[in-house]
Design a protein around this motif. Structure first.
Motif, short mmCIF file in Angstrom:
data_model
loop_
_atom_site.label_atom_id
_atom_site.label_comp_id
_atom_site.label_asym_id
_atom_site.label_seq_id
_atom_site.Cartn_x
_atom_site.Cartn_y
_atom_site.Cartn_z
N GLU A 140 76.34 172.07 -7.63
CA GLU A 140 75.92 173.09 -8.59
C GLU A 140 74.54 173.63 -8.22
N GLY A 141 74.44 174.95 -8.14
CA GLY A 141 73.19 175.57 -7.72
C GLY A 141 72.18 175.67 -8.84
N LEU A 142 71.25 176.59 -8.70
CA LEU A 142 70.21 176.77 -9.70
C LEU A 142 70.82 177.25 -11.01
N TYR A 162 62.57 179.65 -8.86
CA TYR A 162 63.68 178.70 -8.89
C TYR A 162 63.59 177.74 -10.06
N MET A 219 75.49 171.65 -1.58
CA MET A 219 74.64 170.88 -2.50
C MET A 219 75.17 170.87 -3.93
N TRP A 262 67.01 170.29 -7.18
CA TRP A 262 67.85 171.04 -6.25
C TRP A 262 67.00 171.68 -5.15
N GLN A 273 65.54 169.11 -2.74
CA GLN A 273 66.59 168.63 -1.84
C GLN A 273 66.88 169.66 -0.75
N PHE A 274 66.86 170.93 -1.13
CA PHE A 274 67.16 171.99 -0.16
C PHE A 274 66.11 172.00 0.96
N HIS A 279 66.98 169.78 -13.17
CA HIS A 279 68.02 170.03 -12.18
C HIS A 279 67.51 170.99 -11.11
N ASN A 280 66.89 172.09 -11.52
CA ASN A 280 66.42 173.09 -10.56
C ASN A 280 65.32 172.54 -9.67
N ALA A 326 73.18 175.22 1.31
CA ALA A 326 73.10 175.44 -0.14
C ALA A 326 74.45 175.25 -0.81
#
Length: 427
Positions: free
Chosen positions: A306-308, A279, A304, A61, A64-65, A57-58, A301
């Motif tokens: 759910e974050g890290l 990250y 997007m 993420w 993508q950022f 996931h991280n 951010a």
């Protein structure tokens, strides 16, 4: 590239945090076949555990950022020093891997990394020789930093003798910070020195590390100085590489760096490289706070989802409950970072109750780490807490860098706590 496939390495049976091996050693690629399960006590505790789905996931993420800003990612590998994780990042779209030393660069190269940005000065004959040797491979791309005429002249002389051209970036710094030119006079001295070594040194771009600053205004000021400089040097045709590299961003201000650097110029003239490293596993302390600030100030951010997520925990046994309000856990400073906050109890599991999943430890439990020694952690507990010798506790950590470097092997587990991979580090 002449590389050593890290998957041909073996799991060392003498390393902490591993289970009983069926033979003296087992190839890393066969780790999942061992059918170890953390909760079944198939591995020795304490153990450093990575949660595979959260790591994935991280990774996605952050990629993508940076894609949203149309910039590139070269995650700082010093955080993990794990070629298997480097490969995940590269396969996920990373431009290259950032490192800090010649030794780290060599380890990454032998793990299959073909492009390294060494966000540091390359100093010393043996360190230069390591890089020169790696540069005999025409498929290996390397960059390092310069911030003084002395450094430029030392590098120029060595690499001219070695007949290996070296790519360098001028580093910008701030008063009271660490490395980096402080003013125009120092910058011009570096440029003049580079002109003395046209065949051995190639100016490839501009670099900075904004993490030495503590407020957004100061960070943006430094970033804008870098943008102005790269535009000036482009006009003067001082760069040997096109597009010129413009690089910054630790794990706390990467959104601000992306915002400022994305306006530096078109892709044909400027290639922006961001370098956050923490990250991938994130944490529940230092970088959790930093990420909350990023989400508060950065609309991209926030959009997007759910974050890290914290993806690294340390698991250990309760080894003693000597007092009604104190438990001693078999975990210590040899196992966990303690420079940015002590570990936090997060999950509790009793092997004797094997049908129940681990429960989340909450603030209401009142459990708190109050101190650590080399191999012991003091855990304050509420009177009447249901905690016994042999219980397993998973701890969240703050600052993944200084936790990773205490482990030769980390266990990657799936959602059922099955060990799906053993991650080897090279510190």
């Amino acid at each position: 590239m002449k590389v050593t496939n890290y998957l041909q390495a073996t799991i060392d049976p003498l390393s902490k945090g591993l289970g009983v091996l069926p033979s003296a050693s087992v190839p890393l690629r066969d780790a999942a076949r061992l059918a170890w399960n953390l909760l079944a006590e198939d591995v020795s505790l304490p153990a450093a555990v990575l949660y595979r789905e959260r790591v994935r996931h991280n990774l996605a993420w952050m990629q993508q950022f940076v894609d949203q800003y149309q910039v590139k990612l070269a995650p700082h590998g010093k955080t993990t020093m794990a070629p298997q994780l480097f490969r995940m990042q590269l396969d996920g779209g990373a431009w290259g891997i950032t490192l800090a030393t010649a030794h780290q660069t060599r380890a990454a190269y032998h793990g299959g990394v073909a492009r390294v940005l060494m966000a540091n000065q390359l100093v010393g004959k043996r360190n230069m020789a390591i890089i020169a040797e790696l540069l005999t491979d025409p498929n290996f791309e390397f960059y390092c930093l310069v911030d003084s005429a002395e450094s430029v002249d030392q590098l120029g002389a060595f690499f001219q003798h070695a007949h290996r051209p070296l790519n360098v970036l001028i580093e910008l710094g701030v008063a009271g910070g660490r490395t980096g030119v402080r003013d125009a006079a120092q910058r011009d001295a570096v440029l003049a020195a580079l002109a003395r070594w046209p065949t051995s040194l190639a100016l490839a771009g501009i670099e900075l590390y904004e993490g030495v600053l503590s407020d957004e205004s100061s960070v943006r000021t430094l970033l804008r100085e870098a943008v102005t400089l790269v535009r000036e040097l482009l006009t003067q045709r001082r760069f040997a590489r096109m597009p010129a590299l413009l690089s910054g961003a630790g794990s706390a201000w990467y959104d601000v760096v992306a915002d400022e650097f994305s306006h530096a110029g078109d892709a044909a003239h400027v290639e922006v490289i961001l370098r956050p490293g923490c990250y991938l596993t994130h944490d529940s302390g230092l970088y959790k706070k930093a990420q909350a600030q990023i989400l508060a100030r950065n609309p991209i951010a926030r959009r997007m989802g759910e974050g890290l997520l914290p993806a690294l925990q340390l698991w250990a046994y309760v080894q003693s409950v000597p007092e009604a309000d104190r438990a001693i856990v078999a975990l210590g400073k040899r196992d966990a970072a303690f420079d940015a906050g002590l570990p936090v109890p997060a999950r509790h599991y009793r092997p004797a109750d094997g049908t129940r999943p681990p429960r989340e430890v909450s603030a209401e439990d009142g459990w708190e780490v109050t101190g650590m020694m080399d191999q012991h952690t003091y855990l304050r507990i509420k009177l009447g807490s249901d905690i016994r010798v042999g219980d397993m506790i998973g701890f969240d950590i703050s600052h993944p860098c200084l936790t990773f470097d205490k482990w030769r092997n980390l266990l990657m587990v799936d959602d059922a706590y099955n060990v799906v991979e053993v991650i080897e580090t090279f510190f």
